[in-house]
Design an enzyme around this catalytic site. Structure first.
Site, PDB file in Angstrom:
ATOM      1  N   ASP A   1      29.038  -0.432 -72.608  1.00 62.73           N
ATOM      2  CA  ASP A   1      29.444  -1.683 -71.975  1.00 62.73           C
ATOM      3  C   ASP A   1      29.114  -1.692 -70.484  1.00 62.73           C
ATOM      4  O   ASP A   1      28.084  -1.155 -70.081  1.00 62.73           O
ATOM      5  CB  ASP A   1      30.955  -1.878 -72.225  1.00 62.73           C
ATOM      6  CG  ASP A   1      31.329  -3.331 -72.316  1.00 62.73           C
ATOM      7  OD1 ASP A   1      31.343  -3.995 -71.270  1.00 62.73           O
ATOM      8  OD2 ASP A   1      31.594  -3.822 -73.430  1.00 62.73           O
TER       9      ASP A   1
ATOM     10  N   HIS B   1      34.496  -6.306 -67.967  1.00 59.80           N
ATOM     11  CA  HIS B   1      34.413  -6.377 -69.430  1.00 59.80           C
ATOM     12  C   HIS B   1      34.584  -5.006 -70.091  1.00 59.80           C
ATOM     13  O   HIS B   1      35.334  -4.851 -71.053  1.00 59.80           O
ATOM     14  CB  HIS B   1      33.053  -6.996 -69.795  1.00 59.80           C
ATOM     15  CG  HIS B   1      32.842  -7.281 -71.240  1.00 59.80           C
ATOM     16  ND1 HIS B   1      32.250  -6.378 -72.091  1.00 59.80           N
ATOM     17  CD2 HIS B   1      33.124  -8.377 -71.986  1.00 59.80           C
ATOM     18  CE1 HIS B   1      32.190  -6.926 -73.304  1.00 59.80           C
ATOM     19  NE2 HIS B   1      32.704  -8.128 -73.265  1.00 59.80           N
TER      20      HIS B   1
ATOM     21  N   SER C   1      34.136  -9.826 -78.379  1.00 55.87           N
ATOM     22  CA  SER C   1      34.148  -8.650 -77.504  1.00 55.87           C
ATOM     23  C   SER C   1      35.474  -7.908 -77.543  1.00 55.87           C
ATOM     24  O   SER C   1      35.513  -6.692 -77.384  1.00 55.87           O
ATOM     25  CB  SER C   1      33.922  -9.066 -76.042  1.00 55.87           C
ATOM     26  OG  SER C   1      32.565  -9.108 -75.717  1.00 55.87           O
TER      27      SER C   1
END
Ligand code: CA
Length: 422
Positions: free
Chosen positions: A149, A205, A364
């Site tokens: 990520d 994220h 996600s």
């Protein structure tokens, strides 16, 4: 709720068709160099595949590459995107750091903690049954999950104690590749964008996904799906939410070589025929589970597949997102064949960069929930095959009628999954 779909749209709109950089999986290095003497070449340095980044401004270069006998595959070094959506409410970051388990509806849904509007509550109990699952299994500190990520906040009090530590580098000499894995000072993972040892998150994220899997229990803030785990942040997504294929190949190769047992992939946008398939197949054959976000295009993935989630590789588990009432999240992709299960993915509360917490939505967020669950399953029984594990995750899921025909299984249930393994 007004959803401004950002990254998901990019799956189709932003193509790097005008790039001059290509990735090639080589068959014969010598003849390749002879056939393409003018092209610039740089090895990605992968241990599992012989992949080069090749630069050329020549028109029609890709088709010329694909005709060459010295290569097995060639593709553009494409852009990949996080599978997150952002609604207006989510733009307000919550800096509060009190015990926040009560906000984590995906672990324990009280109804009100999963409401999507002020007056309409979610459904009490519409969660993954985490508390009951933890009575059976909480994970173990040898279980390494690579979070492929944007990196992670390495100093986050809720992540710090569950980070993977490369002991050879931690106790080694600065500036030296102590464990001889090809990467210098990679104590907590690696940054494959800047080619350095610091996978600190510039986007948030990756920190969010890491916290969903394994935020530390009983200290402050929130709880991860796993209490005991080693999170290996591998950074390939930049501050803008975009990552390159060349960087993700390096990250996955690193994960394979450095002991990861599960890869958590909250991103998409890869081509169907890609070197990524070959590398994930290697991972799968080595027993590594690959959990991937089904994507947020509101589409039927059986007709409009998103990769890597839709790759037909035994180790891949594709995850769509549900909301607090157990319905498919409006943004989530679905697919009777290509999406394996659903997991909560709307308004998920987790860790964010710079020591903060934030609510985020997307497949996600659903994918790391399942990555954490597979971590629990593999902790309880490390000998399950991909097929057995996938069947158990699917069969133990709650078959909500409203999700019928939208995935192979229903909404995941960690407690029932562990009961089935016991
Ligand atoms: Ca090293």
């Amino acid at each position: 709720m007004k959803n401004i779909i950002k990254a998901a749209c990019c799956f189709f709109l932003c193509s790097s068709a005008f790039s001059n950089e290509y990735l090639v999986l080589l068959n014969n290095e010598k003849t390749f160099k002879k056939d393409f003497p003018k092209a610039s070449m740089e090895s990605l340095g992968l241990k599992n595949l012989n992949v080069y980044k090749v630069g050329s401004k020549e028109a029609g270069f890709l088709s010329r590459l694909r005709k060459s006998n010295s290569i097995l595959k060639a593709e553009i070094d494409s852009d990949l995107y996080t599978s997150i959506i952002e609604d207006e409410k989510n733009l307000n970051e919550n800096l509060d750091a009190d015990p926040l388990f009560s906000k984590q509806w995906h672990l324990e849904n009280t109804g009100w903690n999963s409401r999507t509007t002020v007056i309409v509550p979610g459904v009490k109990g519409e969660d993954i049954k985490a508390k009951k699952a933890w009575e059976i299994e909480t994970g173990n500190s040898d279980m390494i999950i690579a979070v492929i990520d944007s990196g992670a906040d390495l100093n986050h009090p809720d992540l710090k104690d569950n980070l993977w530590i490369n002991q050879a580098e931690k106790n080694g000499v600065k500036g030296v590749d102590d464990d001889n894995n090809g990467y210098i000072d990679d104590v907590y993972g690696y940054d494959f964008i800047n080619d350095d040892h610091d996978p600190t998150d510039d986007n948030g994220h990756g920190s969010h996904c890491a916290g969903v899997i394994g935020a530390v229990h009983e200290n402050q803030g929130i709880k991860g799906v796993m209490k005991n785990v080693r999170l290996m942040p591998l950074k390939f997504i930049a501050a803008n939410g975009i990552g390159q294929m060349s960087a993700v190949l390096k990250a996955i190769d690193y994960a394979i070589e450095n002991g990861a047992q599960i890869l958590s992939n909250s991103w998409g946008g890869a081509p169907k025929e890609s070197i990524l398939v070959d590398l994930l197949t290697v991972a799968s054959e080595k027993g590594i589970s690959i959990v991937a976000a089904a994507g947020n295009s509101r589409n039927d993935s059986d007709r409009f597949p998103i990769y890597p989630a839709a790759y037909e590789i035994p180790g891949v588990v594709s995850v769509g997102a549900t909301m607090g009432r157990g319905t498919k999240a409006t943004f989530s992709n679905f697919g009777k064949v290509s999406v394996d299960v659903f997991a909560p993915g709307n308004n998920i509360y987790s860790t964010f960069q710079k020591g903060r917490y934030k609510t985020m939505s997307g497949t996600s967020m659903a994918a790391p929930i399942v990555a954490g669950m597979i971590g629990l399953a593999k902790s309880l029984n490390p000998n399950l095959s991909h097929k057995e594990l996938k069947e158990i995750v699917i069969e133990s899921s709650d078959r909500l009628p409203i999700l019928d025909n939208l995935a192979v299984g229903g909404r995941v249930n960690a407690y029932k999954m562990l009961q089935a393994i016991q």
